[in-house]
Design an enzyme around this catalytic site. Structure first.
Site, mmCIF file in Angstrom:
data_model
loop_
_atom_site.group_PDB
_atom_site.id
_atom_site.type_symbol
_atom_site.label_atom_id
_atom_site.label_comp_id
_atom_site.label_asym_id
_atom_site.label_seq_id
_atom_site.Cartn_x
_atom_site.Cartn_y
_atom_site.Cartn_z
ATOM 1 N N HIS A 1 21.537 50.702 83.545
ATOM 2 C CA HIS A 1 20.383 49.690 82.881
ATOM 3 C C HIS A 1 20.023 50.330 81.399
ATOM 4 C CE1 HIS A 1 17.041 47.328 81.887
ATOM 5 N NE2 HIS A 1 17.586 46.353 82.408
ATOM 6 N N ASN B 1 16.120 41.432 88.423
ATOM 7 C CA ASN B 1 15.615 43.094 88.481
ATOM 8 C C ASN B 1 14.292 43.027 88.320
ATOM 9 O OD1 ASN B 1 15.662 45.749 87.912
ATOM 10 N ND2 ASN B 1 16.767 45.519 85.748
ATOM 11 N N GLU C 1 23.683 43.288 78.145
ATOM 12 C CA GLU C 1 22.179 43.092 77.803
ATOM 13 C C GLU C 1 21.966 43.850 76.499
ATOM 14 O OE1 GLU C 1 19.671 42.346 81.674
ATOM 15 O OE2 GLU C 1 19.856 44.570 81.386
ATOM 16 N N SER D 1 15.616 38.294 77.979
ATOM 17 C CA SER D 1 14.738 37.332 77.771
ATOM 18 C C SER D 1 15.490 36.029 78.373
ATOM 19 C CB SER D 1 14.396 37.404 76.523
ATOM 20 O OG SER D 1 13.785 38.501 76.010
ATOM 21 N N GLU E 1 17.186 50.666 80.300
ATOM 22 C CA GLU E 1 16.135 51.403 80.430
ATOM 23 C C GLU E 1 16.443 52.917 81.131
ATOM 24 O OE1 GLU E 1 13.945 48.615 82.605
ATOM 25 O OE2 GLU E 1 14.024 47.432 80.766
ATOM 26 N N GLY F 1 12.935 42.156 77.330
ATOM 27 C CA GLY F 1 11.484 42.194 77.491
ATOM 28 C C GLY F 1 10.893 41.713 76.303
ATOM 29 N N LYS G 1 12.461 45.628 88.328
ATOM 30 C CA LYS G 1 11.950 46.958 87.543
ATOM 31 C C LYS G 1 10.928 47.606 88.450
ATOM 32 C CE LYS G 1 13.854 44.935 83.463
ATOM 33 N NZ LYS G 1 13.777 44.794 81.933
HETATM 34 P P1 13P Z 1 14.028 40.457 80.792
HETATM 35 O O1 13P Z 1 14.481 39.382 81.387
HETATM 36 O O2 13P Z 1 12.518 40.868 81.129
HETATM 37 O O3 13P Z 1 14.228 40.348 79.059
HETATM 38 O O4 13P Z 1 14.647 41.575 81.082
HETATM 39 C C1 13P Z 1 16.174 41.708 81.143
HETATM 40 C C2 13P Z 1 16.548 42.974 81.763
HETATM 41 O O5 13P Z 1 16.281 44.042 81.414
HETATM 42 C C3 13P Z 1 17.207 42.575 83.246
HETATM 43 O O6 13P Z 1 17.663 43.755 83.817
#
Ligand code: 13P
Length: 255
Positions: free
Chosen positions: A94, A8, A166, A212, A96, A172, A10
């Site tokens: 997601h 992903n 997640e 992560s 976010e 992140g 983003k």
């Molecule tokens: P990270 O791997 O950067 O923590 O992000 C996870 C994520 O949101 C994948 O959709």
């Protein structure tokens, strides 16, 4: 069930950067074996990625979609538009989208439905915030998110889903969940799916961990039977290290 590892990206990568990544990762395609690899670039890079990945074993996903197929929705993209570009999967719900863009469970359910109607496989994300975990409500939050998104789906539709667990606090932050905690959340998700669709249906739905994930920790997640892959953000942006992560996952399930 095999592993599915999803990149992903983003809001990262221009078309040129997308092309470089895709050409580079394809050099390692044979090393991925039976692991299904999926790249989810931003909308603007889908055509570029599709052109390069076409004919390979790597699949293409989008990061979101609108809940209607067309209409007066300035700035939005529909499932049928994504199918038109060769997209097979779409991330829905997601964290976010839920927590930064304010998408509620009802909206996410509409998006899951729209994805299925367009012939896309939804990767439905669920997960608790840090405060919810500390309050001991992880399972109830996950269950509420799952039941809302699954409402009205038949077992045939449920079988097209991928679920990504997640935890919001792990995204992140470099602070991945303890593998045993991810195992217990993913096992709980499987139980909810079983209660809703029966064990035959639940057994066909891959459940991933995300938050992560990197080359050094992927093995400790996928070695649990409850976890069939990962949704990877930051560690999916460089072709070399993402390739190493996929190969580490493959090795972990072989050993
Ligand atoms: P990270 O791997 O950067 O923590 O992000 C996870 C994520 O949101 C994948 O959709």
């Amino acid at each position: 069930m095999g592993l599915i590892i999803v990149a992903n990206w983003k809001m990262h990568k221009t078309t040129g950067e997308t092309a470089d990544f895709c050409r580079s990762i394809l050099k390692d395609e044979k090393q991925f074996g039976e692991v299904e690899v999926l790249i989810c670039p931003p909308y603007t890079s889908l055509t570029t990625a599709s052109g390069i990945l076409n004919g390979s074993t790597l699949n293409l996903g989008a990061q979101d979609l609108h809940w209607k197929q067309e209409g007066a929705f300035t700035g939005e993209i529909s499932g049928s538009m994504l199918r038109d570009l060769g997209v097979e999967y779409v991330i829905v719900g997601h964290s976010e989208r839920r927590h930064v863009m304010g998408e509620a469970n009802a909206r996410i359910r509409d998006k899951v439905k729209a994805a299925l109607e367009s012939g896309l496989k939804p990767i439905l994300c669920v997960g608790e915030t840090e405060a919810e975990r500390e309050a001991g409500s992880t399972n109830s939050v996950i269950k509420e998110q799952l039941l809302a998104a699954l409402e009205g789906l038949g077992t045939g539709e449920m079988k097209s889903l991928v679920i990504a667990y997640e935890p919001v606090w792990a995204i992140g932050t470099g602070k991945a969940a303890q593998p045993a905690d991810a195992d217990s959340a993913c096992s709980f998700i499987r139980q909810v799916l079983q209660d809703e669709g029966g064990s035959e249906t639940a057994g066909k739905i891959p459940i991933q961990y995300g938050g992560s994930v990197k080359e050094g920790n992927i093995g400790s997640f996928v070695e649990f039977d409850s976890i069939q892959g990962a949704l990877v953000g930051g560690a999916s942006l460089q072709a070399d290290s993402f390739s190493a992560l996929i190969q580490a996952a493959r090795k972990a399930v072989q050993s």
